[in-house]
Design a protein around this motif. Sequence first.
Motif, short mmCIF file in Angstrom:
data_model
loop_
_atom_site.label_atom_id
_atom_site.label_comp_id
_atom_site.label_asym_id
_atom_site.label_seq_id
_atom_site.Cartn_x
_atom_site.Cartn_y
_atom_site.Cartn_z
N HIS A 116 0.87 -1.13 -0.07
CA HIS A 116 -0.07 0.22 0.13
C HIS A 116 0.97 1.22 -0.13
O HIS A 116 2.08 1.40 0.69
N THR A 117 0.43 2.15 -0.72
CA THR A 117 1.52 3.28 -1.09
C THR A 117 0.57 4.77 -0.60
O THR A 117 -0.50 4.93 -1.01
N ALA A 118 1.31 5.74 -0.04
CA ALA A 118 0.82 6.89 0.14
C ALA A 118 1.59 7.79 -0.09
O ALA A 118 2.97 7.68 0.10
N LEU A 119 1.23 9.32 -0.53
CA LEU A 119 2.20 10.34 -0.81
C LEU A 119 1.86 11.49 -0.04
O LEU A 119 0.55 11.83 -0.12
N ASP A 120 2.75 12.10 0.58
CA ASP A 120 2.64 13.09 1.70
C ASP A 120 3.14 14.22 0.84
O ASP A 120 4.25 14.57 0.60
N THR A 121 2.16 15.22 0.45
CA THR A 121 2.79 16.20 -0.31
C THR A 121 1.78 17.68 -0.01
O THR A 121 0.78 17.52 0.47
N SER A 122 2.56 18.60 -0.40
CA SER A 122 1.61 20.18 -0.32
C SER A 122 0.64 20.33 -1.39
O SER A 122 0.08 21.30 -1.34
N GLY A 123 1.17 19.65 -2.60
CA GLY A 123 0.40 19.75 -3.74
C GLY A 123 0.78 20.82 -4.50
O GLY A 123 0.21 20.89 -5.93
N PHE A 124 1.87 21.60 -4.21
CA PHE A 124 2.26 22.55 -5.07
C PHE A 124 2.82 22.38 -6.44
O PHE A 124 2.77 22.96 -7.45
N LEU A 125 3.51 21.18 -6.31
CA LEU A 125 4.10 20.39 -7.65
C LEU A 125 3.28 19.36 -8.20
O LEU A 125 3.63 18.45 -8.85
N GLY A 126 1.83 19.57 -7.90
CA GLY A 126 1.00 18.44 -8.48
C GLY A 126 0.78 18.35 -10.11
O GLY A 126 0.76 17.36 -10.38
N ARG A 127 1.45 19.46 -10.68
CA ARG A 127 1.61 19.22 -12.06
C ARG A 127 2.42 18.24 -12.77
O ARG A 127 2.12 17.81 -13.66
N VAL A 128 3.34 17.62 -11.91
CA VAL A 128 4.34 16.89 -12.28
C VAL A 128 3.88 15.31 -12.05
O VAL A 128 4.72 14.42 -12.88
N ALA A 129 2.86 15.28 -11.26
CA ALA A 129 2.29 14.17 -10.95
C ALA A 129 1.42 13.60 -11.93
O ALA A 129 0.11 14.03 -11.88
N ASP A 130 1.85 13.07 -13.11
CA ASP A 130 0.86 12.52 -13.91
C ASP A 130 -0.08 11.28 -13.76
O ASP A 130 0.18 10.84 -12.58
N ASP A 131 -0.99 11.00 -14.60
CA ASP A 131 -1.83 9.80 -14.01
C ASP A 131 -1.11 8.46 -13.83
O ASP A 131 -1.52 7.65 -12.97
N GLU A 132 -0.07 8.27 -14.75
CA GLU A 132 0.51 7.25 -14.42
C GLU A 132 1.13 7.04 -13.12
O GLU A 132 1.04 6.07 -12.57
N LEU A 133 1.67 7.99 -12.53
CA LEU A 133 2.36 8.30 -11.24
C LEU A 133 1.38 7.99 -10.23
O LEU A 133 1.32 7.15 -9.39
N LEU A 134 0.28 8.74 -10.25
CA LEU A 134 -0.94 8.70 -9.27
C LEU A 134 -1.67 7.37 -9.50
O LEU A 134 -2.29 6.82 -8.32
N ALA A 135 -1.56 6.41 -10.44
CA ALA A 135 -2.29 5.23 -10.54
C ALA A 135 -1.48 4.31 -9.35
O ALA A 135 -2.11 3.45 -9.01
N ASP A 136 -0.36 4.50 -9.10
CA ASP A 136 0.38 3.73 -8.11
C ASP A 136 0.19 4.52 -6.69
O ASP A 136 1.01 3.97 -5.62
N VAL A 137 -0.63 5.26 -6.47
CA VAL A 137 -0.67 6.17 -5.20
C VAL A 137 -2.23 5.63 -4.73
O VAL A 137 -3.04 5.98 -5.44
#
Length: 320
Positions: free
Chosen positions: A178-199
């Motif tokens: 199980h994976t979690a990403l702890d982020t401010s979201g400021f750089l959310g543009r660089v997280a494409d759908d492929e990356l987020l599919a693994d979160v």
Amino acid sequence: MPGTRTTHPRFAPSEGSVAAMRPTAPTAAVQPTALPRPRRRGAADGLPETLGDLHRELLPLDDDGRPLHHEKVQALHAGLMGSIHSWELVTAVDGPGTRMTVFLSGCPLQCLYCHNPDTMQLKNGTLQSAEEVLKRIKRYRKIFDATGGGLTISGGEPLFQHQFVRRILRGAKEMGVHTALDTSGFLGRVADDELLADVDLVLLDVKSGDEDTYRNTTGRALAPTVTFGDRLAAMGKPLWIRFVLVPGLTDAPENIEAVAEIVARWGSVQRVEVLPFHNMGQDKWAALGLNYSLEGVQPPSLESTEAAREIFRARGLTVY
């Protein structure tokens, strides 16, 4: 930062140890003063800073204290290596179950209450390969399975090293972790759908709901975080929201109301954590020769913390 957690120390314990839970203490507030923020090259407000021009001045040094060989720089850019600040094995802090939390170095925000200002620069981390990190994750799979836990990638701002994060997430999912990403979201543009599919879960740090307060707190614009939250909600990605209550900085009722309004429109929010400010990171600022503008500011009272939580509960949100 990553996400800027202000909840417990981020020192690297020996393997198998468990980090202490977050401390809090109720006292009165002192109005903070503004912190002069150093300007960074290529740091236009609202635009993501990833490995590029900015990193030329932030890259870690090699073992001999010299600038990195170009092959290691290329490995950083490709995500084959990452700059890691520390890691912890924790329970019920960074997501469900017992989790291995990896803290990456580098962050485009300069939060006044940052508990670990040493994570702001990429060069303050230790270089490790993605393969090394994945081997460590693999050793804890039985613990994750037994507790319903997993991996959390934090920072600093993990998306500052998004290619490295991509590799770690993919490898973890291939192991069934199980994976979690702890982020401010400021750089959310660089997280494409492929990356987020693994979160599996995003711990999103919403530092303010008012633009001026957000900029005063972080030195950056609020809009990228809101845009990222909108996108995650549209995907149905499970969200845990974090909001740090800082007396004299983020605790104005109208600011808390604004945060709650933003968060309440995200239908995938599972919980909101209102985290009382503490000043345990002050010594780190001094050690780095930085001005800690919140000196003298005390943690919020139990009453004011609970009042802030009620603002979120009034919108039907589950709050801790």
